[in-house]
Design a protein around this motif. Structure first.
Motif, PDB file in Angstrom:
ATOM      1  N   THR A   1      -4.306  -1.143  -3.409  1.00  0.00           N
ATOM      2  CA  THR A   1      -4.393  -1.575  -2.017  1.00  0.00           C
ATOM      3  C   THR A   1      -5.435  -2.664  -1.865  1.00  0.00           C
ATOM      4  OG1 THR A   1      -3.781   0.628  -1.226  1.00  0.00           O
ATOM      5  CG2 THR A   1      -4.825  -0.856   0.358  1.00  0.00           C
TER       6      THR A   1
ATOM      7  N   LEU B   1       9.531  -4.969   4.811  1.00  0.00           N
ATOM      8  CA  LEU B   1       9.331  -3.897   5.794  1.00  0.00           C
ATOM      9  C   LEU B   1      10.651  -3.306   6.279  1.00  0.00           C
ATOM     10  CD1 LEU B   1       6.466  -5.528   7.887  1.00  0.00           C
ATOM     11  CD2 LEU B   1       6.259  -3.588   6.326  1.00  0.00           C
TER      12      LEU B   1
ATOM     13  N   GLN C   1      10.048  -0.251   8.537  1.00  0.00           N
ATOM     14  CA  GLN C   1       8.714   0.317   8.447  1.00  0.00           C
ATOM     15  C   GLN C   1       7.875  -0.234   9.614  1.00  0.00           C
ATOM     16  OE1 GLN C   1       6.980   0.418   4.356  1.00  0.00           O
ATOM     17  NE2 GLN C   1       8.830  -0.713   3.809  1.00  0.00           N
TER      18      GLN C   1
ATOM     19  N   ALA D   1       2.860   1.073   7.480  1.00  0.00           N
ATOM     20  CA  ALA D   1       2.768   0.353   6.208  1.00  0.00           C
ATOM     21  C   ALA D   1       1.515  -0.500   6.107  1.00  0.00           C
ATOM     22  CB  ALA D   1       4.002  -0.535   6.032  1.00  0.00           C
ATOM     23  N   ALA D   2       0.951  -0.875   7.249  1.00  0.00           N
ATOM     24  CA  ALA D   2      -0.248  -1.712   7.282  1.00  0.00           C
ATOM     25  C   ALA D   2      -0.881  -1.598   8.658  1.00  0.00           C
ATOM     26  CB  ALA D   2       0.080  -3.163   6.959  1.00  0.00           C
TER      27      ALA D   2
ATOM     28  N   VAL E   1      -3.610   1.962   3.088  1.00  0.00           N
ATOM     29  CA  VAL E   1      -2.686   0.881   3.423  1.00  0.00           C
ATOM     30  C   VAL E   1      -3.496  -0.371   3.748  1.00  0.00           C
ATOM     31  CG1 VAL E   1      -0.919   2.472   4.266  1.00  0.00           C
ATOM     32  CG2 VAL E   1      -2.553   1.488   5.886  1.00  0.00           C
TER      33      VAL E   1
ATOM     34  N   LEU F   1       1.473  -6.327   0.696  1.00  0.00           N
ATOM     35  CA  LEU F   1       2.385  -5.220   0.419  1.00  0.00           C
ATOM     36  C   LEU F   1       2.796  -5.205  -1.053  1.00  0.00           C
ATOM     37  CD1 LEU F   1       4.527  -5.461   3.671  1.00  0.00           C
ATOM     38  CD2 LEU F   1       2.994  -3.573   3.058  1.00  0.00           C
TER      39      LEU F   1
END
Length: 308
Positions: A2, A36, A40, A96-97, A117, A304
């Motif tokens: 990450t 994504l 997501q 996801a972020a 994340v 990502l």
């Protein structure tokens, strides 16, 4: 692994170039990348009001196949009953972020330490790194290679844009000149960090008080509002102190004939910049504003991929 993007020097020179290269690709093929897909969700948190940041992240997340979850801290527990790290541990199980437009940098650091994340600084009082990716993309589009270009920033030297220009410009191997009054200097530790980076990239850092000296021979001229959010009560004093740093036609004439003008917006026309400059042929502010979308999409794709 990450990776987070909390300040401009979180990227090495090679990584910065990778993201800018990727930004050109996603701009040319806007819907070609869907990391994504699902969709997501990406949490986009706002402590401050926003136009360009809100729109560019919401549209960019949707372009990448995801769903933006816009959160106002005024209507959440963040910053009230709940710490940034606790909020992060809740969000990481569902998104996801995390993108956060906030005040102090320390909150972003705490949030990044508390999550698995990617955390993205969408603006803090100290740095505006996503804007700098957009600015560098814009400069590259109009000037080609970034390395060796002279960038002159006029105005408040303690501004978050200045700190980001120092770090991102040094990372790109540019010659960054900051012109500001002696009582509006950038943070000494940020200047030192930028100078250290510049020694490895061939760039340079100059902190000046003479606006004309900074602009003479520049490839790029940049300014920002003199009165940022939360400093409205200082407007009269700031205008008096910064009036010699206004970007007008005479100031632009000192730069190279093909110099470009940038401003992250919103602009106070007639204060830090005259209308004939911001609306003139050397201004590329609308390209710059659009490039927030493409640069941030590239950043999200890159982060990502690092976390995959």
């Amino acid at each position: 692994m990450t990776r987070h993007f909390l300040r401009d020097d979180d990227l090495s020179p090679l990584e910065q170039k990778e993201i800018l290269d990727l930004a050109e690709q996603v701009k040319a093929d806007r819907w070609g990348r869907k990391p994504l897909a699902g969709p997501q969700t990406v949490a986009v948190i706002f402590d401050k009001s926003s136009t360009r940041t809100r729109v560019s992240f919401a549209v960019g997340i949707a372009d990448l196949g995801g769903s933006p979850l816009i959160i106002s801290t005024a209507n959440s527990q963040l910053g009230g009953k709940e710490t940034a790290s606790d909020t992060a541990r809740v969000l990481e199980r569902q998104v996801a972020a995390i993108v956060w437009r906030t005040y102090g940098q320390e909150g972003l650091i705490e949030m990044a330490h508390g999550t698995q994340v990617p955390v993205i600084n969408a603006l803090s009082d100290e740095f505006h790194p996503c804007q700098l990716l957009a600015d560098l993309l814009t400069i590259r589009e109009h000037k080609g290679e970034l390395k060796g270009l002279i960038v002159a920033f006029l105005g408040d030297g303690a501004d978050n844009m200045v700190h980001s220009y120092l770090l991102a410009g040094a990372t790109a191997g540019m010659h960054v000149r900051i012109a500001c009054p002696a009582d509006y200097l950038p943070l000494a530790d940020v200047v030192a960090d930028a100078e250290k980076i510049a020694t490895t990239t061939g760039g340079s850092i100059s902190i000046l008080t003479d606006a004309a000296e900074a602009v003479t021979g520049a490839d790029v001229v940049v300014t920002d509002t003199w009165v940022s959010m939360g400093k409205e009560d200082e407007k009269a004093a700031r205008v008096a102190s910064l009036s010699a740093y206004k970007v007008d036609a005479a100031m632009m004439a000192l730069a190279k004939p093909d110099a470009i003008f940038l401003h992250c917006l919103p602009a106070d026309r007639g204060y830090e910049v005259e209308a004939d400059v911001i609306d003139g042929t050397q201004s590329v502010i609308w390209d710059e504003a659009e490039n927030r979308l493409h640069a941030q999409k590239a950043l999200m794709v890159w982060l990502l991929e690092q976390a995959a």
